[in-house]
Design a protein around this motif. Structure first.
Motif, PDB file in Angstrom:
ATOM      1  N   ILE A 229      26.477  37.693  40.964  1.00 56.37           N
ATOM      2  CA  ILE A 229      28.042  38.018  41.944  1.00 56.37           C
ATOM      3  C   ILE A 229      28.344  36.388  42.766  1.00 56.37           C
ATOM      4  O   ILE A 229      28.297  35.987  43.101  1.00 56.37           O
ATOM      5  CB  ILE A 229      27.991  38.693  42.908  1.00 56.37           C
TER       6      ILE A 229
ATOM      7  N   ILE B  68      35.434  36.420  45.357  1.00 55.05           N
ATOM      8  CA  ILE B  68      35.995  37.699  44.603  1.00 55.05           C
ATOM      9  C   ILE B  68      36.130  39.409  45.034  1.00 55.05           C
ATOM     10  O   ILE B  68      35.104  39.617  45.629  1.00 55.05           O
ATOM     11  CB  ILE B  68      35.137  37.577  43.209  1.00 55.05           C
TER      12      ILE B  68
ATOM     13  N   LEU C  44      35.291  42.430  43.673  1.00 54.67           N
ATOM     14  CA  LEU C  44      34.879  43.352  42.875  1.00 54.67           C
ATOM     15  C   LEU C  44      35.138  44.786  42.541  1.00 54.67           C
ATOM     16  O   LEU C  44      35.461  45.227  43.585  1.00 54.67           O
ATOM     17  CB  LEU C  44      32.753  43.800  43.787  1.00 54.67           C
TER      18      LEU C  44
ATOM     19  N   SER D 229      35.313  40.831  37.997  1.00 57.68           N
ATOM     20  CA  SER D 229      36.057  40.405  39.555  1.00 57.68           C
ATOM     21  C   SER D 229      37.523  40.464  38.881  1.00 57.68           C
ATOM     22  O   SER D 229      37.464  40.402  37.970  1.00 57.68           O
ATOM     23  CB  SER D 229      35.841  39.013  39.693  1.00 57.68           C
TER      24      SER D 229
ATOM     25  N   LYS E 253      41.480  39.197  40.476  1.00 58.32           N
ATOM     26  CA  LYS E 253      41.838  37.819  40.879  1.00 58.32           C
ATOM     27  C   LYS E 253      43.202  37.752  40.961  1.00 58.32           C
ATOM     28  O   LYS E 253      44.127  38.504  39.276  1.00 58.32           O
ATOM     29  CB  LYS E 253      41.159  36.526  40.162  1.00 58.32           C
TER      30      LYS E 253
ATOM     31  N   GLU F 136      41.093  40.555  35.449  1.00 58.10           N
ATOM     32  CA  GLU F 136      39.806  41.310  35.543  1.00 58.10           C
ATOM     33  C   GLU F 136      38.945  40.457  34.507  1.00 58.10           C
ATOM     34  O   GLU F 136      39.468  39.701  33.245  1.00 58.10           O
ATOM     35  CB  GLU F 136      39.637  42.757  35.075  1.00 58.10           C
TER      36      GLU F 136
END
Length: 182
Positions: free
Chosen positions: A127, A131, A133, A143, A145, A153
């Motif tokens: 991981i 970020i 999850l 992840s 963002k 993703e």
């Protein structure tokens, strides 16, 4: 005389084993993912003495019902349905199974359940830092963002989820389940 003492000792040992299981069930009643254990003695109907260990079969059963679901607000808490199991490595590196969906990220950035590393589906799951999850119902980990007002993703890995009937499993003292040896 010796025969009656022997039978009394067998009965006392069986009672102690039952009390031990009941106390363990009560002590872990609020533990996430804990599965209650039962032991039943099945006697051959042709034999009148229940404590004759040659004519009695002892079987272990587990209450695999999902129990009460609590919303935790953590994106690392999962619920595994029906005959589904999460796969982990125990302290000896052996593959084991659990319904405990309370995942954590350890110092090596790996997913763990009660300090047991979660096994990925044909991949190692690491991981990244900083970020958000998201774990999908099929076990895919992504992840999330926000880049320039667009949600991006990225797939990180996938949990190894397995379907196992309860009669093929046995619980170890560490609380994890293993496949019965045939």
């Amino acid at each position: 005389m010796e025969n009656s003492i022997y039978k009394s000792m067998i009965a006392a040992n069986q009672l102690l084993e039952k009390q031990s299981i009941i106390s363990n069930n009560l002590a872990n009643i609020s533990t996430t993912g804990f599965k209650e254990k039962f032991i039943f003695a099945i006697q051959n109907h042709n034999v009148k003495n229940l404590y004759n260990s040659d004519k009695k079969i002892t079987k272990e059963y587990y209450n695999l019902s999902p129990g009460i679901l609590r919303y935790t607000g953590r994106n690392l808490d999962l619920f595994i349905k029906d005959d589904g199991w999460l796969t982990v490595k125990d302290t000896n590196g052996q593959e084991a199974y659990t319904k405990n969906g309370h995942l954590k990220i350890n110092s090596k950035r790996k997913l763990t359940i009660q300090d047991n590393e979660v096994i990925g589906n044909n991949c190692n799951i690491i991981i990244p830092k900083n970020i958000i999850l998201k774990i999908l119902s099929n076990g895919v980990i992504t992840s999330v963002k926000n880049k320039h007002k667009h949600i991006v993703e990225t797939k990180i890995g996938s949990l190894k989820l397995v379907q196992l009937p309860s009669q093929d499993l046995i619980q170890n003292e560490n609380g994890l389940f293993y496949l019965k040896k045939k």
